[in-house]
Design an enzyme around this catalytic site. Structure first.
Site, PDB file in Angstrom:
ATOM      1  N   ARG A 200      89.222  62.642  52.748  1.00 22.39           N
ATOM      2  CA  ARG A 200      89.062  61.203  52.866  1.00 22.39           C
ATOM      3  C   ARG A 200      90.193  60.570  53.663  1.00 22.39           C
ATOM      4  NH1 ARG A 200      85.764  59.947  48.193  1.00 22.39           N
ATOM      5  NH2 ARG A 200      85.557  57.745  47.806  1.00 22.39           N
TER       6      ARG A 200
ATOM      7  N   ARG B 202      73.761  49.860  42.100  1.00 20.86           N
ATOM      8  CA  ARG B 202      74.126  51.263  41.941  1.00 20.86           C
ATOM      9  C   ARG B 202      74.642  51.588  40.541  1.00 20.86           C
ATOM     10  NH1 ARG B 202      77.970  55.005  45.391  1.00 20.86           N
ATOM     11  NH2 ARG B 202      79.689  53.691  44.757  1.00 20.86           N
TER      12      ARG B 202
ATOM     13  N   ARG C 230      87.630  49.245  48.796  1.00 23.42           N
ATOM     14  CA  ARG C 230      87.199  50.610  49.119  1.00 23.42           C
ATOM     15  C   ARG C 230      86.650  50.674  50.541  1.00 23.42           C
ATOM     16  NH1 ARG C 230      83.053  51.843  45.071  1.00 23.42           N
ATOM     17  NH2 ARG C 230      83.256  54.039  45.555  1.00 23.42           N
TER      18      ARG C 230
ATOM     19  N   ARG D 155      79.745  51.766  37.626  1.00 22.98           N
ATOM     20  CA  ARG D 155      81.077  52.302  37.870  1.00 22.98           C
ATOM     21  C   ARG D 155      82.110  51.181  37.848  1.00 22.98           C
ATOM     22  NH1 ARG D 155      80.609  56.421  42.812  1.00 22.98           N
ATOM     23  NH2 ARG D 155      82.613  55.430  43.192  1.00 22.98           N
TER      24      ARG D 155
ATOM     25  N   LYS E  35      75.496  59.025  49.995  1.00 23.38           N
ATOM     26  CA  LYS E  35      76.122  60.350  50.091  1.00 23.38           C
ATOM     27  C   LYS E  35      75.683  61.281  48.964  1.00 23.38           C
ATOM     28  CE  LYS E  35      80.459  59.530  50.141  1.00 23.38           C
ATOM     29  NZ  LYS E  35      81.203  60.273  49.122  1.00 23.38           N
TER      30      LYS E  35
HETATM   31  P1  AMP Z   1      83.510  58.555  45.168  1.00 25.03           P
HETATM   32  O1  AMP Z   1      82.586  58.868  44.034  1.00 25.03           O
HETATM   33  O2  AMP Z   1      83.521  59.613  46.215  1.00 25.03           O
HETATM   34  O3  AMP Z   1      83.266  57.181  45.732  1.00 25.03           O
HETATM   35  O4  AMP Z   1      84.991  58.526  44.551  1.00 25.03           O
HETATM   36  C1  AMP Z   1      85.356  57.633  43.514  1.00 25.03           C
HETATM   37  C2  AMP Z   1      86.865  57.445  43.473  1.00 25.03           C
HETATM   38  O5  AMP Z   1      87.501  58.709  43.243  1.00 25.03           O
HETATM   39  C3  AMP Z   1      87.469  56.929  44.766  1.00 25.03           C
HETATM   40  O6  AMP Z   1      87.404  55.522  44.875  1.00 25.03           O
HETATM   41  C4  AMP Z   1      88.909  57.432  44.637  1.00 25.03           C
HETATM   42  O7  AMP Z   1      89.648  56.643  43.728  1.00 25.03           O
HETATM   43  C5  AMP Z   1      88.717  58.792  43.996  1.00 25.03           C
HETATM   44  N1  AMP Z   1      88.538  59.857  45.018  1.00 25.03           N
HETATM   45  C6  AMP Z   1      87.427  60.632  45.226  1.00 25.03           C
HETATM   46  N2  AMP Z   1      87.626  61.499  46.230  1.00 25.03           N
HETATM   47  C7  AMP Z   1      88.878  61.257  46.690  1.00 25.03           C
HETATM   48  C8  AMP Z   1      89.671  61.803  47.735  1.00 25.03           C
HETATM   49  N3  AMP Z   1      89.205  62.778  48.544  1.00 25.03           N
HETATM   50  N4  AMP Z   1      90.919  61.308  47.914  1.00 25.03           N
HETATM   51  C9  AMP Z   1      91.421  60.334  47.128  1.00 25.03           C
HETATM   52  N5  AMP Z   1      90.726  59.760  46.129  1.00 25.03           N
HETATM   53  C10 AMP Z   1      89.467  60.216  45.900  1.00 25.03           C
END
Ligand code: AMP
Length: 216
Positions: A91, A130, A168, A157, A17
């Site tokens: 999400r 990653r 996740r 991460r 993404k």
């Molecule tokens: P990502 O980098 O998009 O995988 O996001 C990393 C983490 O941020 C996720 O595992 C959630 O804990 C939090 N997060 C990011 N975007 C959202 C969202 N739209 N709703 C809830 N938590 C989010």
């Protein structure tokens, strides 16, 4: 021909993404908002929002809808005139409904949802290689030590370990895939199926072709 100004990018964790978000924002002149990158930057800065979000992110849980909705609606209000790309938001269906309502209040709507549908086998292999940049949010797929965008030291991460990843993935399937269906019912989804590892540019080219076909 439709004018596309508000893009949403949906994909599983480690679906590529981040890379395709850069491609889309450069190609269609969109201002990107990655809620994950924004939240990681807040965590790194130690802000009150970051301290609150960290509890959830470290546990591989979604940050509560009201927290994320607040950040995004403020950002959208500040960026209503430019083309934008939401990456990692909405999400949940509740977030999608809030987004639709907030955009409607501005006389706007989501124009297109790009759904990066990457097979689970590919995603599992990628997740192990990653890394993420704690400063600019860039993610890389080959274990890089230094951020190719800003030169900061890359980190693994805290939510990239097998247990957290499985959680996740489950949340993605149960909570985020319904978001795709929410927008599919509105006729706004462009789906890109990826089942084999290849160059990100090849996926970008397929996205560009699919967007062009959608625009008509
Ligand atoms: P990502 O980098 O998009 O995988 O996001 C990393 C983490 O941020 C996720 O595992 C959630 O804990 C939090 N997060 C990011 N975007 C959202 C969202 N739209 N709703 C809830 N938590 C989010």
């Amino acid at each position: 021909m439709k004018t596309l100004k508000r893009f949403v990018l949906v994909g599983a964790p480690a679906s590529g993404k981040g890379t395709q978000s850069s491609f889309l924002s450069e190609s269609y002149d969109l201002k990107p908002l990655s809620t994950g990158a924004l939240l990681r930057a807040e965590v790194a800065a130690g802000s009150p929002l970051g301290l609150e979000a960290k509890k959830y992110m470290d546990a591989a849980m979604f940050v509560p809808d009201e927290v994320v909705n607040g950040i995004v609606s403020q950002w959208l209000g500040n960026n209503k005139d430019c083309g934008c790309l939401l990456d990692g938001y909405p999400r949940t269906v509740a977030q999608a409904q809030t987004l639709d309502e907030n955009l409607a209040k501005l006389g706007l709507g989501v124009d297109i949802v790009v759904f990066l549908n990457v097979s689970q086998e590919l995603i599992e292999a990628r997740m192990l290689r990653r890394k993420a940049c704690p400063v600019c949010g860039e993610t890389t797929r080959n274990g890089e030590e230094v951020c190719p965008k800003c030169g900061a030291g890359m980190i693994v991460r805290s939510d990239d370990n097998p247990e957290a990843f499985a959680k996740r993935r489950k949340d993605y399937e149960s909570l985020t895939l319904p978001v795709v269906e929410h927008y599919r019912a509105q006729g706004k989804v462009v789906q890109i199926d990826v089942t084999e590892e290849g160059e990100p540019e090849a996926v970008s080219a397929r996205i560009a072709a699919a967007v062009a076909a959608y625009v008509g």
